[in-house]
Write an enzyme that holds these catalytic residues in place. Sequence first.
Site, PDB file in Angstrom:
ATOM      1  CB  SER A   1      -0.861   0.027   1.262  1.00 27.70           C
ATOM      2  OG  SER A   1      -0.112   0.523   2.357  1.00 27.70           O
ATOM      3  CG  ASP A   2       1.804   5.788  -1.321  1.00 30.30           C
ATOM      4  OD1 ASP A   2       2.793   5.727  -0.554  1.00 30.30           O
ATOM      5  OD2 ASP A   2       1.676   6.706  -2.147  1.00 30.30           O
ATOM      6  CE1 TYR A   3       4.693   7.581   6.156  1.00 30.06           C
ATOM      7  CE2 TYR A   3       2.410   8.199   6.511  1.00 30.06           C
ATOM      8  CZ  TYR A   3       3.709   8.128   6.951  1.00 30.06           C
ATOM      9  OH  TYR A   3       4.039   8.613   8.189  1.00 30.06           O
ATOM     10  CB  ALA A   4      -1.291   6.286   6.004  1.00 33.42           C
ATOM     11  CB  ALA A   5      -2.855   4.097   0.723  1.00 36.08           C
TER      12      ALA A   5
END
Length: 735
Positions: free
Chosen positions: A267-271
């Site tokens: 996942s992207d950061y905190a996505a």
Amino acid sequence: MNETKLKQLADSLTVKEKVAQTIQLNGDLLIENDVMNTGPTKELGFSDDFDLSAIGSIYNVNDPQKLYKIQQKIMAESKHKIPLLFMSDVIYGFRTIFPIPLAQAGSYDFELIKEAAQVTAKESYLSGLHVLFSPMLDLSRDPRWGRVMEGPGEDVYTAKEFAKQVVDGYQGDLSGDVVPENHVGACIKHFAGYGAPEAGREYNTVDMSNQRLFNEYLPPYQAAIEANCLLVMTAFNVLNGVPSTGNRWLNRDILRERFGFDGVLVSDYAAIEELQAHGFTKNQKDTARKAMEAGVDFDMMTPVYANSLEALAQEGPEIMSLLDEAVWRILLLKNKLGLFENPYRGLESEATGQVLTEEAKAVATRLVEKSSVLLKNEQVLPLNQQQKIAVVGPYGESKLTIGFWASVSGKPQDSVTLKEGMEQVFKQEKLSFAKGFNLFDSYEGFGPLKEGIEMLNGKIEPEAALYQQALATCADADVIVVTFGEQFLESGEGASKTNLQLPEKQKRLIKGLAALNKPIVGILYTGRPLVLTDIEPYFNSLLLVWYPGTMGGLGIANLLAGKAVPSARLAMTFPRSEGQIPLYYAQNSTGRPAVDSTHSTRFISKYSDETNEPLFSFGHGHSYGTVSGNWQQVTEAETALQFTYQLTNQSDWQLETVVHLYVKIHAASIVQPVKKLVLSEKIVLTAQENKTAKFTLPKAALSYYDNAGVKHAAAGEMTFYLSTVNSEDSLTINL
Ligand code: BGC
């Protein structure tokens, strides 16, 4: 490790331990006095009893000694001795920083782009990294978006070629059991469509037709997948109503089934957590379920999987088997990197920590020379050794030339400044320097970094005094070179803009210098296309160097002196005004084109206050000499077209010229762009040389997708354009 043993290992994990493997955290959170630290993870929302030593991966620790210690600790303390995966935001260089990707793409020197990626892979490997969060392959046609600097620009063909070469350069030959030494895994990003946020505003919604997605935005990612990239990162954005990170259709049907990707999806950061902020999920558990169903293997920087997956998996066999799948892919990746045999990959070599070698710097210098675009030249460049040269502007001596994303592992203090470069190439007594204006209005926002920035960039001085000093420095100069543009924080992530003009103080200085009536050369440092319409006429010559990286000063000096000759072409259009955005060359035709329409002038596709044309189009770029190109012949074989053409170098320079082949398909069930690039070749011509050259174009390169994602072969009348820097020759055929 053989697959049977790996399977046994996977089976021996408890559900809790499996969940821990899907967690990725920023390594800085974990390290405090070299021990694992639970405080910050509690702040993120992880529970007290979460076992940090069992997580799957950390990112953005780039110090080999720290990485060694962390891995040692994991191997000593964790129950199953599963090595940690080390990833990092290395986007266009580890310590040897290359020009930004948007610049590199315009070099059309894909061999050199691959060489640079190999250097990056080697420096990263020797620093203990396993995976790089790049290349970013988000097609971008809106310069208001700050991240255009990180990708290969607006064109599909260019982005596909860039994708293949960077992935190959990073990963090397994957045919063996293990990713070879001096190589790392590529994590392409951000899947999908992240480069098309509405209004150019960071993290905003993306909405586009399926045909556009299939024809334009997906192919660069697909090219990387076909080149066997080992990882993919999801995107923050909503795509056609569904957040990419929770988009089952996108990540399972398209990415895995249609494109055949069987690697790890991060996942992207905190996505994952943000799925709830998007209004797509109800609570943490629902969020974890939807992300798992969408096939996201790693949860980066949120407690969602950590807090909810175990219960979800125990509640139903469906999530349990999805979790098993995710963990299996993560273990397979660790195995492909050889970590079970050697958890200290790259960290125990004689060359561990080796960066910035002479070879690496030479590749970086060449890439600066090949990716700087000569936007304009009224015969002022190259400069000659007899001229007295006044170099005005903050980039004469600033080391802040590596751009936003290189700051994770790069160091601006390694950079060769323009002054240092010019002093190597020109006679010192002919050079004088003045700062002209402050690159930053203030350093206040930098907090504890203030001192460091001040050291690299100099103190902030009164603008009026800098202006006067600049004029005085030019008084007895024969030619003025002025550096200007953006500072590094103005582009990159979180740097969307509505105003792409230069700040007033820069315009005032350029106008003041032009009033001295001496030849004036502009050197533009920027991470995005700017609106230069009112200021461009003040320059006799204009060289765009983007963020040129560690060796910028030397590469630029070589170009100014004619020791290297410009050959790059723009990978992204420079608009005349913000109101034209999105403006890109491969637009569809309209029923009422601005030229050749039979309608009266009011009722055609145009603006009442601006032309439709850009200031500098995609593909624009001069050299020190001119080359013309003419078609000779086209022959059709069963699966390909072969074009023969003649190039003539009309100059006394040896020129490396980038030849582009564009096509316009006249009729198709999906309306085709007025022109699209299908091939690019670099050809070297000696002074005044005439050369016959050939393009072989597979017919498959002409096909297109409809809105159902079905591929169609192009047929009928089509016009090909042979484009050299200074000429365009067209040829219409029937296929
Ligand atoms: C960016 C990614 C990056 C990640 C990790 C995110 O904010 O969108 O491109 O890889 O952070 O630093």
